[in-house]
Design a protein around this motif. Sequence first.
Motif, PDB file in Angstrom:
ATOM      1  N   ILE A  77      -0.793  17.826   3.237  1.00  0.00           N
ATOM      2  CA  ILE A  77      -1.906  16.863   3.227  1.00  0.00           C
ATOM      3  C   ILE A  77      -1.722  15.866   2.085  1.00  0.00           C
ATOM      4  N   THR A  78      -1.930  14.607   2.388  1.00  0.00           N
ATOM      5  CA  THR A  78      -1.877  13.582   1.357  1.00  0.00           C
ATOM      6  C   THR A  78      -3.294  13.356   0.846  1.00  0.00           C
ATOM      7  N   ASN A  79      -3.494  13.451  -0.455  1.00  0.00           N
ATOM      8  CA  ASN A  79      -4.832  13.244  -0.997  1.00  0.00           C
ATOM      9  C   ASN A  79      -4.761  12.545  -2.355  1.00  0.00           C
ATOM     10  N   ALA A  96      12.949  12.167  -6.240  1.00  0.00           N
ATOM     11  CA  ALA A  96      12.070  11.189  -5.587  1.00  0.00           C
ATOM     12  C   ALA A  96      10.952  11.969  -4.924  1.00  0.00           C
ATOM     13  N   GLY A  97       9.984  11.246  -4.384  1.00  0.00           N
ATOM     14  CA  GLY A  97       8.877  11.908  -3.710  1.00  0.00           C
ATOM     15  C   GLY A  97       9.353  12.772  -2.558  1.00  0.00           C
ATOM     16  N   ALA A  98      10.176  12.196  -1.687  1.00  0.00           N
ATOM     17  CA  ALA A  98      10.633  12.938  -0.515  1.00  0.00           C
ATOM     18  C   ALA A  98      11.474  14.153  -0.933  1.00  0.00           C
ATOM     19  N   HIS A  99      12.237  13.996  -2.013  1.00  0.00           N
ATOM     20  CA  HIS A  99      13.043  15.112  -2.535  1.00  0.00           C
ATOM     21  C   HIS A  99      12.106  16.204  -3.068  1.00  0.00           C
ATOM     22  N   GLY A 100      10.987  15.779  -3.653  1.00  0.00           N
ATOM     23  CA  GLY A 100       9.976  16.728  -4.129  1.00  0.00           C
ATOM     24  C   GLY A 100       9.353  17.492  -2.975  1.00  0.00           C
ATOM     25  N   GLU A 101       9.098  16.792  -1.867  1.00  0.00           N
ATOM     26  CA  GLU A 101       8.562  17.477  -0.680  1.00  0.00           C
ATOM     27  C   GLU A 101       9.529  18.573  -0.243  1.00  0.00           C
ATOM     28  N   LEU A 102      10.815  18.226  -0.249  1.00  0.00           N
ATOM     29  CA  LEU A 102      11.833  19.203   0.137  1.00  0.00           C
ATOM     30  C   LEU A 102      11.781  20.401  -0.812  1.00  0.00           C
ATOM     31  N   ALA A 158       1.720  11.421  -3.889  1.00  0.00           N
ATOM     32  CA  ALA A 158       2.181  10.057  -4.186  1.00  0.00           C
ATOM     33  C   ALA A 158       1.028   9.146  -4.598  1.00  0.00           C
ATOM     34  N   ASN A 159      -0.197   9.485  -4.158  1.00  0.00           N
ATOM     35  CA  ASN A 159      -1.344   8.638  -4.477  1.00  0.00           C
ATOM     36  C   ASN A 159      -2.134   9.151  -5.673  1.00  0.00           C
ATOM     37  N   PHE A 160      -1.492   9.934  -6.510  1.00  0.00           N
ATOM     38  CA  PHE A 160      -2.148  10.545  -7.677  1.00  0.00           C
ATOM     39  C   PHE A 160      -2.744   9.479  -8.608  1.00  0.00           C
ATOM     40  N   ALA A 189      -0.327  11.053   7.969  1.00  0.00           N
ATOM     41  CA  ALA A 189       0.638  11.383   6.909  1.00  0.00           C
ATOM     42  C   ALA A 189       1.719  10.317   6.759  1.00  0.00           C
ATOM     43  N   HIS A 190       2.264  10.238   5.559  1.00  0.00           N
ATOM     44  CA  HIS A 190       3.439   9.426   5.284  1.00  0.00           C
ATOM     45  C   HIS A 190       4.593   9.986   6.106  1.00  0.00           C
ATOM     46  N   GLY A 191       5.468   9.128   6.607  1.00  0.00           N
ATOM     47  CA  GLY A 191       6.571   9.560   7.464  1.00  0.00           C
ATOM     48  C   GLY A 191       7.468  10.609   6.837  1.00  0.00           C
ATOM     49  N   THR A 192       7.530  10.614   5.497  1.00  0.00           N
ATOM     50  CA  THR A 192       8.407  11.593   4.852  1.00  0.00           C
ATOM     51  C   THR A 192       7.919  13.024   5.066  1.00  0.00           C
ATOM     52  N   ASN A 193       6.597  13.222   5.270  1.00  0.00           N
ATOM     53  CA  ASN A 193       6.077  14.591   5.395  1.00  0.00           C
ATOM     54  C   ASN A 193       6.628  15.308   6.632  1.00  0.00           C
ATOM     55  N   MET A 203       2.796  20.209  -5.126  1.00  0.00           N
ATOM     56  CA  MET A 203       2.534  18.780  -4.982  1.00  0.00           C
ATOM     57  C   MET A 203       3.588  18.003  -5.759  1.00  0.00           C
ATOM     58  N   HIS A 204       4.162  16.996  -5.113  1.00  0.00           N
ATOM     59  CA  HIS A 204       5.091  16.159  -5.873  1.00  0.00           C
ATOM     60  C   HIS A 204       4.322  15.030  -6.552  1.00  0.00           C
ATOM     61  N   ILE A 205       4.839  14.626  -7.692  1.00  0.00           N
ATOM     62  CA  ILE A 205       4.267  13.494  -8.416  1.00  0.00           C
ATOM     63  C   ILE A 205       5.353  12.433  -8.477  1.00  0.00           C
ATOM     64  N   LEU A 244       6.825   9.898 -10.397  1.00  0.00           N
ATOM     65  CA  LEU A 244       6.765   9.274 -11.738  1.00  0.00           C
ATOM     66  C   LEU A 244       6.895   7.764 -11.594  1.00  0.00           C
ATOM     67  N   HIS A 245       7.623   7.331 -10.540  1.00  0.00           N
ATOM     68  CA  HIS A 245       7.854   5.902 -10.323  1.00  0.00           C
ATOM     69  C   HIS A 245       6.659   5.229  -9.672  1.00  0.00           C
ATOM     70  N   LYS A 246       5.608   5.950  -9.402  1.00  0.00           N
ATOM     71  CA  LYS A 246       4.371   5.299  -8.951  1.00  0.00           C
ATOM     72  C   LYS A 246       3.341   5.468 -10.063  1.00  0.00           C
ATOM     73  N   THR A 247       2.739   6.653 -10.133  1.00  0.00           N
ATOM     74  CA  THR A 247       1.650   6.873 -11.088  1.00  0.00           C
ATOM     75  C   THR A 247       2.056   6.605 -12.535  1.00  0.00           C
ATOM     76  N   GLY A 268       0.817  -1.201   0.000  1.00  0.00           N
ATOM     77  CA  GLY A 268       0.000   0.000   0.000  1.00  0.00           C
ATOM     78  C   GLY A 268       0.851   1.251   0.000  1.00  0.00           C
ATOM     79  N   SER A 269       0.371   2.286  -0.702  1.00  0.00           N
ATOM     80  CA  SER A 269       1.026   3.583  -0.802  1.00  0.00           C
ATOM     81  C   SER A 269       2.190   3.581  -1.801  1.00  0.00           C
ATOM     82  N   CYS A 270       2.637   2.419  -2.246  1.00  0.00           N
ATOM     83  CA  CYS A 270       3.833   2.354  -3.100  1.00  0.00           C
ATOM     84  C   CYS A 270       3.507   2.252  -4.586  1.00  0.00           C
TER      85      CYS A 270
END
Length: 523
Positions: free
Chosen positions: A239-241, A163-169, A271-273, A195-199, A290-292, A294-297, A102-104
């Motif tokens: 917020i994760t949505n 990466a996602g976490a790098h996008g958050e940064l 991440a859940n786009f 929230a995901h731990g990275t937030n 918002m980060h996207i 690419l390695h998920k969606t 889940g979430s990945c």
Amino acid sequence: MTMLKEGRPTTPQAAKDAHMAPQTATGNRALMLEEALIFEIGSTDTTGVDFAEAPKVASRLGGLARTDSIGLPGLSEQETVRHYTRLSRQNYAIDLGLFPLGSCTMKHNPRLNEKVARMPGFADIHPLQPQSTVQGALAVIHELAAWLVTLTGMHSVAMSPKAGAHGELCGLLAIRAALEARGDARSVVLVPESAHGTNPATAAFCGYKVEDIPATPDGRVDLEALKARLGPDVAAVMITNPNTCGLFERDMKTISDAVHAVGAFVYCDGANFNAIVGRVRPGDLGVDAMHINLHKTFSTPHGGGGPGSGPVVLSQALTPFAPLPFVEKQDGKFVLVEEETAEDHHARTFGRMVAFHGQMGMFTRALTYILSHGADGLRQVAEDAVLNANYILRSLDDVLDAPFGGSGPCMHEALFSDKGLAEGFTTLDIAKGLIDEGFHPMTMYFPLVVHGAMLVEPTETESKAALDQFIMALRSLAERAKAGDEALKGAPYHAPRRRLDETLAARKPILTWTDPALAQAAE
Ligand SMILES: *Cc1c(COP(=O)(O)O)cnc(C)c1O
């Protein structure tokens, strides 16, 4: 050569108790091959290649040149290939079976993407080549950026985060730059409990104080608690949505309006786009960054399969602060803009995220994926991902507790809890049992708002037959855990290693190899 055999029964009775065949001489079990460390197979005295003696050149290292060997093991090419092939067979992969993390968003990586990424015009270029010779690659970045902006309804996109976490940064650095530019540095970032731990990690890394916002009993952000906490010290809300309970945050627009009213920004973890692509545009919900993934969606490989890529879409308010570089089309040519200029729309950039432009190989794969699906195909991705997750939720909610199952359909992932398992049985037992059934375990103990959480995200790429097989396996494990089947506590029985000490493995991993002879000499 030492064979690692811990955790395998060595007497017939122990083997019988463990429902296993007795130990083989090699430690191999048919095609599951026991593999020693490369240092144990190879020897520092041998080498797999025959190079002519290197010519002596005058050292410019001022006497610091190494004089002895660094102790790497020597193996032939075949021994090396076999070593890594055997290790790879001990791993689980999306190309082996359903990966319910889940979430990945572990979806199939279409081979067409791979074919395009390997075209010499994309694969064999260098980031420092003259721009006139890499117009095609710059066009890919430009076109992918346009798709991401269109799909999200945002103003611009920073392509370089890796990466996602790098996008958050990246997003939080842009928010901080925007606040500082108006002389209003703030100190707090609000993050919902689910929230995901990275937030919270990202917010803390940027120097913000992180404060939790509770969840409502139906698994969504507590709007009233959020509104009550908003004030002039709040820089942003993350917020994760759809959120990590697999639910859509229906109050997103109300939340954004309230956040903007106090001069703060809305960061959305995208991440859940996958669950909403083509159906919802985060820009319409008032999101500022918002980060996207690419390695998920957008199906580029991740985990052991390849690097991530986390472009960040930005609102008009944050666009001037976006990182460099970015690709622009000027007079029919694609240009990589490396420096801020007073007149362009990135005039107040916060700086750079990476040395070059980002993950070129992932851009190529993602654009291939987008173009081969088209807008209608992408919408169907979201619809099928949601359909598959609901199929799992409704196929199992009679044997597993679905804490939010009563509040309607889920989005892209199904969430269960450990409620109702027999005394002494846990989520971990079910996860280990899944390994014996030939599946990677689901995400477990996350999100934290649910006790003993099991988060299952099938993605749209699994067939009904594959889902049915997974459901059968999870149903059987749930029934065993409810009935108190003691054998389940010993799982996995059929994996290269039996049940590890999770705490020791995480807290005291042994990551270096010491030559036993040297270790003995030291004693
Ligand atoms: C995967 C994920 C992230 C982090 O993305 P990485 O690419 O792994 O850094 C952040 N938030 C959520 C909800 C995720 O699922």
